[in-house]
Design a protein around this motif. Structure first.
Motif, PDB file in Angstrom:
ATOM      1  N   GLN A 284       0.843  -1.200   0.000  1.00 32.94           N
ATOM      2  CA  GLN A 284       0.000   0.000   0.000  1.00 32.94           C
ATOM      3  C   GLN A 284       0.876   1.247   0.000  1.00 32.94           C
ATOM      4  N   ASP A 285       0.237   2.410   0.025  1.00 36.39           N
ATOM      5  CA  ASP A 285       0.890   3.713   0.183  1.00 36.39           C
ATOM      6  C   ASP A 285       1.918   3.958  -0.930  1.00 36.39           C
ATOM      7  N   ASP A 286       3.114   4.502  -0.564  1.00 37.65           N
ATOM      8  CA  ASP A 286       4.098   4.897  -1.575  1.00 37.65           C
ATOM      9  C   ASP A 286       4.589   3.718  -2.407  1.00 37.65           C
ATOM     10  N   GLU A 287       4.712   2.578  -1.783  1.00 35.75           N
ATOM     11  CA  GLU A 287       5.174   1.415  -2.535  1.00 35.75           C
ATOM     12  C   GLU A 287       4.150   1.006  -3.593  1.00 35.75           C
ATOM     13  N   LEU A 288       2.866   1.143  -3.275  1.00 37.87           N
ATOM     14  CA  LEU A 288       1.825   0.845  -4.254  1.00 37.87           C
ATOM     15  C   LEU A 288       1.848   1.858  -5.395  1.00 37.87           C
ATOM     16  N   LYS A 289       2.049   3.144  -5.064  1.00 39.26           N
ATOM     17  CA  LYS A 289       2.143   4.162  -6.116  1.00 39.26           C
ATOM     18  C   LYS A 289       3.352   3.906  -7.014  1.00 39.26           C
ATOM     19  N   GLY A 290       4.482   3.536  -6.394  1.00 44.34           N
ATOM     20  CA  GLY A 290       5.671   3.237  -7.191  1.00 44.34           C
ATOM     21  C   GLY A 290       5.465   2.048  -8.099  1.00 44.34           C
ATOM     22  N   LEU A 291       4.725   1.039  -7.614  1.00 42.87           N
ATOM     23  CA  LEU A 291       4.437  -0.124  -8.441  1.00 42.87           C
ATOM     24  C   LEU A 291       3.566   0.256  -9.628  1.00 42.87           C
ATOM     25  N   ALA A 292       2.642   1.187  -9.421  1.00 33.78           N
ATOM     26  CA  ALA A 292       1.800   1.648 -10.533  1.00 33.78           C
ATOM     27  C   ALA A 292       2.643   2.367 -11.582  1.00 33.78           C
ATOM     28  N   VAL A 293       3.638   3.174 -11.151  1.00 36.98           N
ATOM     29  CA  VAL A 293       4.537   3.834 -12.100  1.00 36.98           C
ATOM     30  C   VAL A 293       5.357   2.792 -12.863  1.00 36.98           C
ATOM     31  N   ALA A 294       5.858   1.791 -12.154  1.00 34.65           N
ATOM     32  CA  ALA A 294       6.646   0.735 -12.804  1.00 34.65           C
ATOM     33  C   ALA A 294       5.812  -0.004 -13.841  1.00 34.65           C
ATOM     34  N   MET A 295       4.541  -0.250 -13.556  1.00 37.03           N
ATOM     35  CA  MET A 295       3.676  -0.939 -14.500  1.00 37.03           C
ATOM     36  C   MET A 295       3.457  -0.090 -15.755  1.00 37.03           C
ATOM     37  N   GLN A 296       3.359   1.228 -15.586  1.00 41.95           N
ATOM     38  CA  GLN A 296       3.216   2.116 -16.743  1.00 41.95           C
ATOM     39  C   GLN A 296       4.456   2.067 -17.630  1.00 41.95           C
ATOM     40  N   ILE A 297       5.637   2.020 -17.011  1.00 42.61           N
ATOM     41  CA  ILE A 297       6.868   1.985 -17.798  1.00 42.61           C
ATOM     42  C   ILE A 297       7.021   0.640 -18.498  1.00 42.61           C
ATOM     43  N   ALA A 298       6.768  -0.451 -17.785  1.00 37.64           N
ATOM     44  CA  ALA A 298       7.050  -1.789 -18.312  1.00 37.64           C
ATOM     45  C   ALA A 298       5.996  -2.263 -19.294  1.00 37.64           C
ATOM     46  N   ARG A 300       2.869  -0.302 -19.993  1.00 42.61           N
ATOM     47  CA  ARG A 300       1.993   0.788 -20.485  1.00 42.61           C
ATOM     48  C   ARG A 300       0.527   0.543 -20.161  1.00 42.61           C
ATOM     49  N   ARG A 301       0.260   0.108 -18.941  1.00 44.33           N
ATOM     50  CA  ARG A 301      -1.124  -0.092 -18.501  1.00 44.33           C
ATOM     51  C   ARG A 301      -1.227   0.218 -17.021  1.00 44.33           C
ATOM     52  N   GLU A 302      -2.478   0.334 -16.565  1.00 39.96           N
ATOM     53  CA  GLU A 302      -2.734   0.639 -15.167  1.00 39.96           C
ATOM     54  C   GLU A 302      -2.545  -0.616 -14.302  1.00 39.96           C
ATOM     55  N   LEU A 303      -2.127  -0.401 -13.078  1.00 36.56           N
ATOM     56  CA  LEU A 303      -1.942  -1.490 -12.139  1.00 36.56           C
ATOM     57  C   LEU A 303      -3.309  -1.957 -11.634  1.00 36.56           C
ATOM     58  N   ARG A 304      -3.515  -3.261 -11.638  1.00 37.64           N
ATOM     59  CA  ARG A 304      -4.768  -3.821 -11.133  1.00 37.64           C
ATOM     60  C   ARG A 304      -4.621  -4.082  -9.633  1.00 37.64           C
ATOM     61  N   THR A 305      -5.449  -3.438  -8.859  1.00 37.55           N
ATOM     62  CA  THR A 305      -5.402  -3.580  -7.407  1.00 37.55           C
ATOM     63  C   THR A 305      -6.670  -4.278  -6.920  1.00 37.55           C
ATOM     64  N   ILE A 306      -6.633  -4.702  -5.678  1.00 44.04           N
ATOM     65  CA  ILE A 306      -7.807  -5.311  -5.052  1.00 44.04           C
ATOM     66  C   ILE A 306      -8.122  -4.535  -3.782  1.00 44.04           C
ATOM     67  N   ARG A 307      -9.326  -4.687  -3.295  1.00 40.71           N
ATOM     68  CA  ARG A 307      -9.743  -4.005  -2.066  1.00 40.71           C
ATOM     69  C   ARG A 307     -10.105  -5.059  -1.021  1.00 40.71           C
ATOM     70  N   GLU A 308      -9.323  -5.052   0.050  1.00 40.56           N
ATOM     71  CA  GLU A 308      -9.583  -5.935   1.176  1.00 40.56           C
ATOM     72  C   GLU A 308     -10.440  -5.194   2.204  1.00 40.56           C
ATOM     73  N   GLN A 309     -11.380  -5.913   2.777  1.00 39.62           N
ATOM     74  CA  GLN A 309     -12.319  -5.272   3.697  1.00 39.62           C
ATOM     75  C   GLN A 309     -11.619  -4.638   4.897  1.00 39.62           C
ATOM     76  N   ASP A 310     -10.607  -5.311   5.421  1.00 39.32           N
ATOM     77  CA  ASP A 310      -9.936  -4.809   6.621  1.00 39.32           C
ATOM     78  C   ASP A 310      -8.693  -3.988   6.312  1.00 39.32           C
ATOM     79  N   LEU A 311      -8.130  -4.133   5.102  1.00 41.65           N
ATOM     80  CA  LEU A 311      -6.852  -3.486   4.798  1.00 41.65           C
ATOM     81  C   LEU A 311      -6.980  -2.317   3.836  1.00 41.65           C
ATOM     82  N   GLY A 312      -7.957  -2.326   2.974  1.00 39.31           N
ATOM     83  CA  GLY A 312      -8.101  -1.269   1.986  1.00 39.31           C
ATOM     84  C   GLY A 312      -7.629  -1.718   0.624  1.00 39.31           C
ATOM     85  N   GLU A 313      -7.183  -0.756  -0.196  1.00 38.36           N
ATOM     86  CA  GLU A 313      -6.785  -1.038  -1.577  1.00 38.36           C
ATOM     87  C   GLU A 313      -5.289  -1.304  -1.645  1.00 38.36           C
TER      88      GLU A 313
END
Length: 418
Positions: A284-298, A300-313
């Motif tokens: 989550q947080d900055d590491e998740l944002k960084g992973l989304a940037v890495a997915m765009q570079i590698a 060229r698409r959006e990162l697919r995330t999931i939403r956990e009831q107790d943890l969030g996205e």
């Protein structure tokens, strides 16, 4: 007179080459490659040489060299260990830094007959017995290392000759027994009858119908009681391994016992060590944002995330916290078109490719980047039109910095060398 620079002689190269030269691998490309590896060894029998260098030395393709190295490793002639170079230029095997050439060690201490048997995939008892008879009486002692500091010994794979002809009228004696394999003299006593474990072990061995039972029994009697149980336990495991490798005929049973081939399998009652399951964590947080940037570079698409009831996205991963990935969060939402291009084939491209593969868990593909805007009058017409012109482009990655962040999350400053 040639001005070409001669290769410096390496310590133990002659001894290693003698070992490789005497191995009978029945694979000419692997034999040439093993001989070339002996030109790079150090005093410990290890070498660090790249695939392109070996390919040039052997006049083979890099793909063929990789396949033959894997084959040599499978038969037990060499071992390979992955290597990396960290930011300080130190070589290590712990995955710190950039990937570099493997550490290759020549396993010259392994019984050469065992290597050759694995290479052949099968061994005919008559052929091997004739070979042993032609070479003379073979000592069961293991060959010495490349730099042994002991008294001179016969060359690698050369026979130890007994003192024949010293007695003018030799007394009648029993046929010679098989070597003891280095056990004390009290183990040489031949017991009457068959050991209880022998029949089951021999009869479950594939191809035993055409093998000599007397030779197999003689070798089996020389084993200790624990080794007999180990041998009988290992035979089904060995047969299953041969089926897995699609090898139809094993080496002769008495040779397999003599070389202690059953030691390659766990002893009866030994508990198999089970690797602990990797721990998952939620990114989550900055590491998740960084992973989304890495997915765009590698990709060229959006990162697919999931939403956990107790943890969030976020996303689940089995990797530990990655400070370098969190550093990429600074470029979340930035315009990728304004980023620089790491051209395919450059060191910068290779560094980003390796880091992206680590982050996203897949090999990224280079992006086709156009160097000029689309002009319908020249780029959108038919290729047969005289006005048609290809749109200039190149392959690479659009990246926010010349080099990826360091593993500790810091970035290379201006004027610093990578």
């Amino acid at each position: 007179m040639t001005t070409a620079k001669r290769r410096a002689r390496r310590i133990a190269a002659d001894e290693a080459h003698s070992w490789a030269r005497n191995l009978r691998l029945r694979n000419i490309q692997a034999k040439i490659l093993l001989s070339m590896l002996t030109l790079y060894v150090d005093a410990e029998g290890t070498c660090f040489v790249s695939i392109p260098s070996l390919a040039e030395d052997c006049e083979l393709s890099p793909q063929t060299v990789r396949r033959r190295l894997s084959w040599l490793q499978e038969i037990g002639a060499i071992s390979r260990q992955d290597q990396w170079i960290d930011d300080q230029g130190n070589r290590n095997g712990n995955g710190r830094g950039k990937r570099t050439t493997d550490k290759i060690r020549l396993l010259y201490d392994v019984d050469p007959y065992l290597i050759e048997a694995r290479a052949a995939g099968r061994a005919v008892a008559e052929d091997l017995d004739e070979t042993i008879a032609d070479e003379g009486e073979i000592s069961p002692a293991c060959q010495t290392g490349l730099n042994s500091e002991v008294s001179p010994a016969p060359g690698l794979r050369q026979p130890y000759h007994s003192g024949k002809g010293l007695i003018s009228e030799p007394e009648p004696e029993d046929p010679p027994k098989s070597p003891s394999g280095g056990f004390p003299d009290d183990h040489k006593t031949i017991e009457e009858g068959e050991p209880v474990e022998f029949a089951a072990a021999f009869e479950s061995y594939v191809g035993h119908e055409v093998m000599r039972r007397d030779l197999a029994l003689e070798e089996f009697r020389l084993l200790t009681q624990d080794e007999r149980a180990w041998c009988a336990h290992a035979v089904p495991l060995y047969m299953a391994k041969l089926r897995e490798l699609k090898q139809r005929r094993p080496m002769n049973f008495h040779l397999w016992v003599r070389t202690r081939g059953f030691r390659e399998f766990p002893a009866p009652g030994a508990a198999l060590a089970k690797a602990a399951p990797p721990q998952r964590r939620f990114v989550q947080d900055d590491e998740l944002k960084g992973l989304a940037v890495a997915m765009q570079i590698a990709e060229r698409r959006e990162l697919r995330t999931i939403r956990e009831q107790d943890l969030g996205e976020g996303v689940w991963t089995q990797l530990g916290p990655q400070a370098d990935l969190a550093a990429m969060a600074a470029f979340a939402g930035a315009d990728r078109v304004a980023w620089r291009v790491a051209d395919l084939g450059t060191p910068q491209f290779a560094a980003w490719r390796d880091r992206l593969a680590l982050w996203i868990g897949a090999e990224p593909q280079a992006e086709r980047i156009f160097l000029e805007p689309f002009d319908p009058s020249v780029h959108g017409v038919s290729a047969s039109s005289p006005n048609f012109r290809l749109r200039k482009s190149k392959q690479g990655f659009r990246v926010p910095a010349p080099w990826p962040p360091r593993r500790d999350g810091t970035w290379q400053g201006a004027g610093e060398s990578e």
